[in-house]
Design an enzyme around this catalytic site. Structure first.
Site, PDB file in Angstrom:
ATOM      1  N   HIS A  57     -89.706 -28.482 -11.013  1.00 39.61           N
ATOM      2  CA  HIS A  57     -90.483 -29.279 -11.965  1.00 39.61           C
ATOM      3  C   HIS A  57     -90.229 -30.759 -11.728  1.00 39.61           C
ATOM      4  CE1 HIS A  57     -86.590 -29.004 -13.986  1.00 39.61           C
ATOM      5  NE2 HIS A  57     -86.950 -29.890 -14.884  1.00 39.61           N
ATOM      6  N   HIS A  59     -89.096 -33.415 -13.415  1.00 44.99           N
ATOM      7  CA  HIS A  59     -88.068 -34.293 -13.994  1.00 44.99           C
ATOM      8  C   HIS A  59     -87.250 -34.992 -12.907  1.00 44.99           C
ATOM      9  CE1 HIS A  59     -88.123 -32.189 -18.189  1.00 44.99           C
ATOM     10  NE2 HIS A  59     -89.062 -33.087 -18.047  1.00 44.99           N
ATOM     11  N   ASP A  61     -84.197 -35.760 -12.542  1.00 43.45           N
ATOM     12  CA  ASP A  61     -82.926 -35.198 -12.066  1.00 43.45           C
ATOM     13  C   ASP A  61     -83.153 -33.951 -11.195  1.00 43.45           C
ATOM     14  OD1 ASP A  61     -83.781 -33.880 -14.423  1.00 43.45           O
ATOM     15  OD2 ASP A  61     -81.778 -33.106 -14.787  1.00 43.45           O
ATOM     16  N   HIS A  62     -84.424 -33.658 -10.901  1.00 44.20           N
ATOM     17  CA  HIS A  62     -84.744 -32.566  -9.965  1.00 44.20           C
ATOM     18  C   HIS A  62     -85.547 -33.061  -8.763  1.00 44.20           C
ATOM     19  CE1 HIS A  62     -83.463 -29.214 -12.665  1.00 44.20           C
ATOM     20  NE2 HIS A  62     -83.537 -30.222 -13.516  1.00 44.20           N
ATOM     21  N   HIS A 115     -90.735 -25.833 -20.512  1.00 43.39           N
ATOM     22  CA  HIS A 115     -89.857 -27.001 -20.360  1.00 43.39           C
ATOM     23  C   HIS A 115     -90.707 -28.181 -19.875  1.00 43.39           C
ATOM     24  CE1 HIS A 115     -86.200 -29.234 -19.484  1.00 43.39           C
ATOM     25  NE2 HIS A 115     -86.619 -29.444 -18.255  1.00 43.39           N
ATOM     26  N   ASP A 134     -84.995 -25.292 -14.961  1.00 42.76           N
ATOM     27  CA  ASP A 134     -84.594 -25.555 -16.352  1.00 42.76           C
ATOM     28  C   ASP A 134     -85.321 -24.642 -17.337  1.00 42.76           C
ATOM     29  OD1 ASP A 134     -82.989 -27.501 -15.306  1.00 42.76           O
ATOM     30  OD2 ASP A 134     -84.023 -29.199 -16.233  1.00 42.76           O
ATOM     31  N   HIS A 172     -78.612 -26.445 -14.394  1.00 48.22           N
ATOM     32  CA  HIS A 172     -77.518 -27.202 -15.020  1.00 48.22           C
ATOM     33  C   HIS A 172     -76.338 -26.315 -15.412  1.00 48.22           C
ATOM     34  CE1 HIS A 172     -79.778 -30.997 -15.709  1.00 48.22           C
ATOM     35  NE2 HIS A 172     -80.822 -30.176 -15.783  1.00 48.22           N
TER      36      HIS A 172
END
Ligand SMILES: [Fe+2]
Length: 256
Positions: A57, A59, A61-62, A115, A134, A172
């Protein structure tokens, strides 16, 4: 049966980076790109060359490492078609049911919105492994940012139908906090009580609690258990539809 090698390592503060490698075909994929530097160091340590990047996805942090990884390795970036414009460097847009050939393995794309609206998971049946980003966590589930609770519940149900011995890799390390929350809902679930102890022990030793396995999650993860009477009783929702109970669990966790 071909063998798949898997490396999991921490990135940023609590993200996991994952590399998968097919030694026969000499292909290597990263699942998401939280941090290019860490991923490149892991590749070098293993002597692997990155050929694929599977993004779950959009985001940051990905995907923060997407462009640097592509620049350094020339890898092909796969990601959800529904989020293509938000995924840096995307080459191949995939949707539910697509099959990506990775060396000797088929990687199946499962859309798991909630998400984020286009979130996808990658499932490799022959290696009995799924990378769920996530959407699902050990003893938890992702926050619902772009979908509704009902949409998220449907996505989790898709993952719940995978073979129970599927190894689950998540985005995570949230397990210890999730365990504490889970115990407030099901203090008498012995499997959960034992697992929470095990999680504490692993974290005390600085070890990861992931990957997990689907059958363990089905037994202990409250987000996959809205049909369980003890949880329903706790929430005063004995006769509500499953997704309403799921939504109530999500709400409660958001406030915890
Ligand atoms: Fe995320």
């Amino acid at each position: 049966m071909p063998k798949l090698e898997i490396e999991q390592f921490l990135c940023l503060s609590d993200n996991y980076g994952v590399l998968i490698h097919d030694p026969e075909a000499e292909v290597t994929a990263a699942i998401d790109a939280p941090d290019a530097k860490t991923i490149l160091a892991q590749l070098e340590a293993k002597g692997w060359t990155l050929t694929h990047l599977f993004v779950t996805h959009h985001h940051g942090d990905h995907t923060g490492g997407n462009l640097a990884l592509k620049e350094a390795t020339g890898c092909t970036i796969y990601g959800p078609a529904a989020e293509a414009e938000r995924i840096p460097g995307i080459d191949v847009e995939v949707t539910d049911g697509d099959v990506i050939r990775f060396g000797d393995f088929d990687v199946k794309v499962i859309e798991t919105p909630g998400h984020t609206i286009g979130h996808i998971a990658y499932w490799i049946p022959d290696a009995k492994v799924a990378f769920v980003g996530d959407t699902l966590f050990a003893l938890g589930a992702g926050r619902v940012f772009e979908g509704t609770a009902e949409v998220m519940w449907r996505s989790l149900q898709k993952l719940m139908r995978l073979p129970p011995d599927t190894e689950i890799y998540c985005g995570h390390e949230y397990t210890q906090a999730n365990a504490r929350f889970a115990l407030t809902l099901e203090p008498d679930n012995l499997a959960l009580v034992n697992r929470a102890k095990e999680v504490d022990l692993l974290r005390d030793q600085g070890k990861p609690t992931l990957p997990t396995r689907l059958d363990r999650e089905l037994e202990t993860n409250p987000f996959l258990r809205p049909n369980v009477t003890a949880i329903r009783a706790k929430l005063g929702m004995l006769y509500a539809p499953d997704w309403h109970v799921f939504a109530a669990i999500r709400e409660r966790k958001n406030k915890s």
